[in-house]
Design a protein around this motif. Structure first.
Motif, PDB file in Angstrom:
ATOM      1  N   ARG A  29     -10.305  -0.375  15.091  1.00 31.09           N
ATOM      2  CA  ARG A  29      -9.139  -0.352  14.188  1.00 31.09           C
ATOM      3  C   ARG A  29      -9.458   0.566  13.032  1.00 31.09           C
ATOM      4  NH1 ARG A  29      -5.530  -4.764  14.521  1.00 31.09           N
ATOM      5  NH2 ARG A  29      -4.322  -4.016  12.762  1.00 31.09           N
ATOM      6  N   VAL A  30      -8.555   1.507  12.788  1.00 34.66           N
ATOM      7  CA  VAL A  30      -8.728   2.419  11.653  1.00 34.66           C
ATOM      8  C   VAL A  30      -8.541   1.644  10.351  1.00 34.66           C
ATOM      9  CG1 VAL A  30      -7.702   4.413  10.495  1.00 34.66           C
ATOM     10  CG2 VAL A  30      -7.925   4.395  12.984  1.00 34.66           C
ATOM     11  N   GLY A  34      -6.776  -0.223   3.434  1.00 33.07           N
ATOM     12  CA  GLY A  34      -7.055  -1.643   3.655  1.00 33.07           C
ATOM     13  C   GLY A  34      -6.007  -2.592   3.085  1.00 33.07           C
ATOM     14  N   GLN A  35      -4.927  -2.069   2.515  1.00 32.63           N
ATOM     15  CA  GLN A  35      -3.985  -2.932   1.788  1.00 32.63           C
ATOM     16  C   GLN A  35      -3.104  -3.774   2.699  1.00 32.63           C
ATOM     17  OE1 GLN A  35      -4.257  -3.252  -1.722  1.00 32.63           O
ATOM     18  NE2 GLN A  35      -6.090  -2.266  -0.912  1.00 32.63           N
ATOM     19  N   LEU A  37      -4.229  -3.973   6.342  1.00 26.29           N
ATOM     20  CA  LEU A  37      -5.172  -4.423   7.371  1.00 26.29           C
ATOM     21  C   LEU A  37      -6.065  -5.556   6.875  1.00 26.29           C
ATOM     22  CD1 LEU A  37      -6.336  -4.190  10.162  1.00 26.29           C
ATOM     23  CD2 LEU A  37      -7.715  -2.239   9.409  1.00 26.29           C
ATOM     24  N   HIS A 100       8.885   1.889  -5.895  1.00 27.08           N
ATOM     25  CA  HIS A 100       9.389   0.668  -5.241  1.00 27.08           C
ATOM     26  C   HIS A 100       8.294  -0.042  -4.446  1.00 27.08           C
ATOM     27  CE1 HIS A 100      13.650   1.423  -6.052  1.00 27.08           C
ATOM     28  NE2 HIS A 100      13.457   2.685  -5.705  1.00 27.08           N
ATOM     29  N   ALA A 102       5.227  -2.131  -3.860  1.00 28.00           N
ATOM     30  CA  ALA A 102       4.231  -3.111  -4.313  1.00 28.00           C
ATOM     31  C   ALA A 102       3.905  -2.952  -5.801  1.00 28.00           C
ATOM     32  CB  ALA A 102       2.988  -2.994  -3.437  1.00 28.00           C
ATOM     33  N   ILE A 106      -2.141  -1.971  -5.536  1.00 23.72           N
ATOM     34  CA  ILE A 106      -1.938  -1.615  -4.114  1.00 23.72           C
ATOM     35  C   ILE A 106      -1.651  -0.120  -3.993  1.00 23.72           C
ATOM     36  CG2 ILE A 106      -0.339  -1.968  -2.175  1.00 23.72           C
ATOM     37  CD1 ILE A 106      -0.239  -4.952  -3.338  1.00 23.72           C
ATOM     38  N   ARG A 109      -4.737   2.106  -3.870  1.00 24.25           N
ATOM     39  CA  ARG A 109      -5.603   2.085  -2.684  1.00 24.25           C
ATOM     40  C   ARG A 109      -4.848   2.446  -1.408  1.00 24.25           C
ATOM     41  NH1 ARG A 109     -10.655   2.535  -3.665  1.00 24.25           N
ATOM     42  NH2 ARG A 109     -10.923   2.003  -1.479  1.00 24.25           N
ATOM     43  N   THR A 111      -2.539   4.125   1.430  1.00 27.34           N
ATOM     44  CA  THR A 111      -2.342   5.535   1.759  1.00 27.34           C
ATOM     45  C   THR A 111      -1.003   5.735   2.472  1.00 27.34           C
ATOM     46  OG1 THR A 111      -3.364   5.344   3.948  1.00 27.34           O
ATOM     47  CG2 THR A 111      -4.847   5.772   2.071  1.00 27.34           C
ATOM     48  N   ALA A 115       0.639   3.500   5.563  1.00 28.44           N
ATOM     49  CA  ALA A 115       1.991   2.920   5.545  1.00 28.44           C
ATOM     50  C   ALA A 115       2.783   3.374   6.768  1.00 28.44           C
ATOM     51  CB  ALA A 115       2.704   3.312   4.256  1.00 28.44           C
ATOM     52  N   ALA A 117       1.525   4.592   9.709  1.00 27.83           N
ATOM     53  CA  ALA A 117       0.918   4.070  10.948  1.00 27.83           C
ATOM     54  C   ALA A 117       1.186   2.567  11.097  1.00 27.83           C
ATOM     55  CB  ALA A 117      -0.585   4.336  10.950  1.00 27.83           C
ATOM     56  N   HIS A 118       1.229   1.867   9.987  1.00 27.26           N
ATOM     57  CA  HIS A 118       1.464   0.410  10.018  1.00 27.26           C
ATOM     58  C   HIS A 118       2.897   0.107  10.457  1.00 27.26           C
ATOM     59  CE1 HIS A 118       0.573  -3.692   9.060  1.00 27.26           C
ATOM     60  NE2 HIS A 118       1.430  -3.755   8.067  1.00 27.26           N
ATOM     61  N   ALA A 123       8.994  -1.235   4.943  1.00 28.31           N
ATOM     62  CA  ALA A 123       8.264  -0.291   4.089  1.00 28.31           C
ATOM     63  C   ALA A 123       9.111   0.934   3.766  1.00 28.31           C
ATOM     64  CB  ALA A 123       6.970   0.136   4.775  1.00 28.31           C
ATOM     65  N   GLY A 191       8.389  -5.135  -6.997  1.00 26.06           N
ATOM     66  CA  GLY A 191       7.128  -5.117  -6.241  1.00 26.06           C
ATOM     67  C   GLY A 191       7.215  -5.818  -4.902  1.00 26.06           C
ATOM     68  N   ASP A 192       8.255  -6.641  -4.700  1.00 25.63           N
ATOM     69  CA  ASP A 192       8.423  -7.283  -3.383  1.00 25.63           C
ATOM     70  C   ASP A 192       8.934  -6.254  -2.378  1.00 25.63           C
ATOM     71  OD1 ASP A 192       7.737  -9.687  -4.442  1.00 25.63           O
ATOM     72  OD2 ASP A 192       9.650 -10.697  -4.031  1.00 25.63           O
TER      73      ASP A 192
HETATM   74  C1  LIG Z   1       1.038  -7.798  -1.748  1.00 33.20           C
HETATM   75  C2  LIG Z   1       1.421  -6.528  -1.015  1.00 33.20           C
HETATM   76  C3  LIG Z   1       2.680  -5.996  -1.229  1.00 33.20           C
HETATM   77  C4  LIG Z   1       3.052  -4.836  -0.560  1.00 33.20           C
HETATM   78  N1  LIG Z   1       4.300  -4.337  -0.781  1.00 33.20           N
HETATM   79  C5  LIG Z   1       4.678  -3.212  -0.150  1.00 33.20           C
HETATM   80  C6  LIG Z   1       5.976  -2.657  -0.348  1.00 33.20           C
HETATM   81  O1  LIG Z   1       6.780  -3.144  -1.146  1.00 33.20           O
HETATM   82  N2  LIG Z   1       6.303  -1.546   0.363  1.00 33.20           N
HETATM   83  C7  LIG Z   1       5.429  -0.950   1.238  1.00 33.20           C
HETATM   84  O2  LIG Z   1       5.773   0.046   1.867  1.00 33.20           O
HETATM   85  N3  LIG Z   1       4.203  -1.441   1.431  1.00 33.20           N
HETATM   86  C8  LIG Z   1       3.815  -2.544   0.762  1.00 33.20           C
HETATM   87  N4  LIG Z   1       2.548  -3.042   0.979  1.00 33.20           N
HETATM   88  C9  LIG Z   1       1.663  -2.347   1.959  1.00 33.20           C
HETATM   89  C10 LIG Z   1       0.882  -1.230   1.278  1.00 33.20           C
HETATM   90  O3  LIG Z   1       1.749  -0.231   0.840  1.00 33.20           O
HETATM   91  C11 LIG Z   1      -0.171  -0.611   2.198  1.00 33.20           C
HETATM   92  O4  LIG Z   1      -0.910   0.226   1.363  1.00 33.20           O
HETATM   93  C12 LIG Z   1       0.247   0.218   3.401  1.00 33.20           C
HETATM   94  O5  LIG Z   1       1.161  -0.398   4.239  1.00 33.20           O
HETATM   95  C13 LIG Z   1      -0.922   0.478   4.329  1.00 33.20           C
HETATM   96  O6  LIG Z   1      -1.709   1.525   3.865  1.00 33.20           O
HETATM   97  P1  LIG Z   1      -3.291   1.403   3.866  1.00 33.20           P
HETATM   98  O7  LIG Z   1      -3.810   2.760   3.618  1.00 33.20           O
HETATM   99  O8  LIG Z   1      -3.729   0.335   2.949  1.00 33.20           O
HETATM  100  O9  LIG Z   1      -3.594   1.038   5.402  1.00 33.20           O
HETATM  101  P2  LIG Z   1      -4.551  -0.044   6.060  1.00 33.20           P
HETATM  102  O10 LIG Z   1      -4.246  -1.401   5.535  1.00 33.20           O
HETATM  103  O11 LIG Z   1      -5.965   0.426   5.990  1.00 33.20           O
HETATM  104  O12 LIG Z   1      -4.049   0.075   7.581  1.00 33.20           O
HETATM  105  C14 LIG Z   1      -2.777  -0.410   7.965  1.00 33.20           C
HETATM  106  C15 LIG Z   1      -2.602  -0.186   9.480  1.00 33.20           C
HETATM  107  O13 LIG Z   1      -2.460   1.203   9.770  1.00 33.20           O
HETATM  108  C16 LIG Z   1      -3.541   1.688  10.586  1.00 33.20           C
HETATM  109  N5  LIG Z   1      -3.917   2.987  10.011  1.00 33.20           N
HETATM  110  C17 LIG Z   1      -4.149   3.258   8.702  1.00 33.20           C
HETATM  111  N6  LIG Z   1      -4.339   4.569   8.536  1.00 33.20           N
HETATM  112  C18 LIG Z   1      -4.254   5.142   9.755  1.00 33.20           C
HETATM  113  C19 LIG Z   1      -4.350   6.488  10.216  1.00 33.20           C
HETATM  114  N7  LIG Z   1      -4.556   7.516   9.369  1.00 33.20           N
HETATM  115  N8  LIG Z   1      -4.226   6.718  11.546  1.00 33.20           N
HETATM  116  C20 LIG Z   1      -3.997   5.702  12.400  1.00 33.20           C
HETATM  117  N9  LIG Z   1      -3.870   4.408  12.021  1.00 33.20           N
HETATM  118  C21 LIG Z   1      -3.995   4.138  10.707  1.00 33.20           C
HETATM  119  C22 LIG Z   1      -4.627   0.631  10.474  1.00 33.20           C
HETATM  120  O14 LIG Z   1      -5.458   0.598  11.629  1.00 33.20           O
HETATM  121  C23 LIG Z   1      -3.805  -0.648  10.326  1.00 33.20           C
HETATM  122  O15 LIG Z   1      -3.319  -1.068  11.580  1.00 33.20           O
HETATM  123  C24 LIG Z   1       2.147  -4.184   0.329  1.00 33.20           C
HETATM  124  C25 LIG Z   1       0.869  -4.712   0.528  1.00 33.20           C
HETATM  125  C26 LIG Z   1       0.504  -5.873  -0.135  1.00 33.20           C
HETATM  126  C27 LIG Z   1      -0.884  -6.424   0.083  1.00 33.20           C
END
Ligand SMILES: Cc1cc2nc3c(=O)[nH]c(=O)nc-3n(C[C@H](O)[C@H](O)[C@H](O)COP(=O)(O)OP(=O)(O)OC[C@H]3O[C@@H](n4cnc5c(N)ncnc54)[C@H](O)[C@@H]3O)c2cc1C
Length: 277
Positions: A29-30, A34-35, A37, A100, A102, A106, A109, A111, A115, A117-118, A123, A191-192
């Motif tokens: 898992r990439v 981490g926000q 995952l 808009h 979070a 968040i 950290r 990316t 967002a 890929a998730h 979102a 933030g929701d």
């Molecule tokens: C309390 C809370 C509130 C939030 N509110 C919002 C919101 O209002 N709106 C919103 O859009 N998001 C929200 N988020 C999510 C946040 O924006 C995350 O940062 C985002 O969804 C995932 O980005 P990340 O880099 O942290 O990915 P990660 O958490 O590291 O990964 C998320 C998923 O994507 C995959 N992945 C990540 N990067 C790659 C890549 N480059 N290639 C292939 N696969 C990949 C991972 O394997 C995993 O399955 C919230 C999160 C939290 C904890």
């Protein structure tokens, strides 16, 4: 609850990351920001994953002006998107969306690649990518592919990314002269995640409307786009509310989300018309 992971490895570069994923036998898992995952791991929504940490891959970070398009590295963080001058000038929708998403912790950290890929249907960035006509660039050990946003988002948390592939960059067409871009959403608290959200791009007289939080994936509202191209806002609202089938859950009923989508469309049209005056 504590996460139950099957292993962790920090990739040195993209090739190393792809090799680590391949050697994990389907359990890789990439890990980007981490926000999402890490929260899923802590809730034991997923267990036994071998985490391949790509956070130090500098080749997947930053924003580059390529003439007609901006190329945005998948590891560019939300906060960086919000303050990047190239994004603010040429793809303001992305910069506006950040406000808009979070909370600051968040956004510092998370990316854009994570967002996208998730592919959370609630979102902002996936819907922005769809409204802008973005292209996702992905790489696996077998080579590179470029996938238009329309084909990238398949279902709830499901994309065209194949096992072992990494999203490396996102290309976004630069805004044309006089182009309008705007995002509006309704959330219960700042933030929701949105109860319903809408992105509008008006490019050379044509409109693209992408909705989020009203279905299993971000959706283009083709009927509403055609009506807006013809200048009829009320016909666009009617078409929009007909062409979506939002879910009911503990946050809102489907009927309320449908109503909100119409409100958001009127609001966003009024906004871009006001800004154009
Ligand atoms: C309390 C809370 C509130 C939030 N509110 C919002 C919101 O209002 N709106 C919103 O859009 N998001 C929200 N988020 C999510 C946040 O924006 C995350 O940062 C985002 O969804 C995932 O980005 P990340 O880099 O942290 O990915 P990660 O958490 O590291 O990964 C998320 C998923 O994507 C995959 N992945 C990540 N990067 C790659 C890549 N480059 N290639 C292939 N696969 C990949 C991972 O394997 C995993 O399955 C919230 C999160 C939290 C904890």
């Amino acid at each position: 609850m504590k996460a139950a992971v099957g292993g962790y490895a920090r990739a040195r570069d993209l090739r190393h990351a792809l090799e680590l994923l391949s050697s994990a036998d389907g359990a890789g898992r990439v890990l980007a920001g981490g926000q999402s995952l890490v929260a899923a791991l802590n809730m034991r929504l997923t267990t036994g994953d071998v985490l391949v940490d790509i956070a130090s891959l500098d080749e997947c970070r930053g924003v580059v002006d390529e003439g007609e398009t901006l190329r945005i590295g998948a590891l560019t963080r939300h906060a960086e998107i919000g303050r990047d001058p190239l994004i603010r000038t040429h793809a303001p929708l992305l910069a506006d969306a950040v406000g808009h998403i979070a909370h600051a912790a968040i956004r510092n950290r998370g990316t854009i690649g994570g967002a996208i890929a998730h592919a959370d249907p609630a979102a902002e960035f996936p819907a922005c990518a769809l409204a802008l006509g973005a292209v996702m660039h992905v790489e696996g050990l077998g080579g590179r592919r470029s996938i238009p946003a329309e084909a990238f988002f398949r279902d709830t948390f499901e994309t065209a990314l194949a096992d072992g592939e990494i999203l490396t960059e996102i290309s976004v067409p630069k805004a044309a002269a006089g182009e309008a871009q705007a995002i509006e959403e309704v959330a219960r608290r700042s933030g929701d995640y949105a109860l319903a959200g809408l992105c509008l791009v008006r490019r050379e007289g044509r409109h693209r409307i992408a909705l989020f939080s009203v279905g299993p994936k971000p959706t283009l509202a083709a009927g509403a786009m055609a009506a807006l191209d013809g200048g009829d806002v009320e016909a666009a609202v009617a078409a929009l509310t007909d062409e979506i089938d939002p879910p009911s859950d503990t946050q809102a009923s489907g009927a309320y989300r449908r109503h909100l989508a119409g409100v958001l469309l009127r609001r966003v049209v009024a906004r871009i018309e006001g800004e154009a005056r």
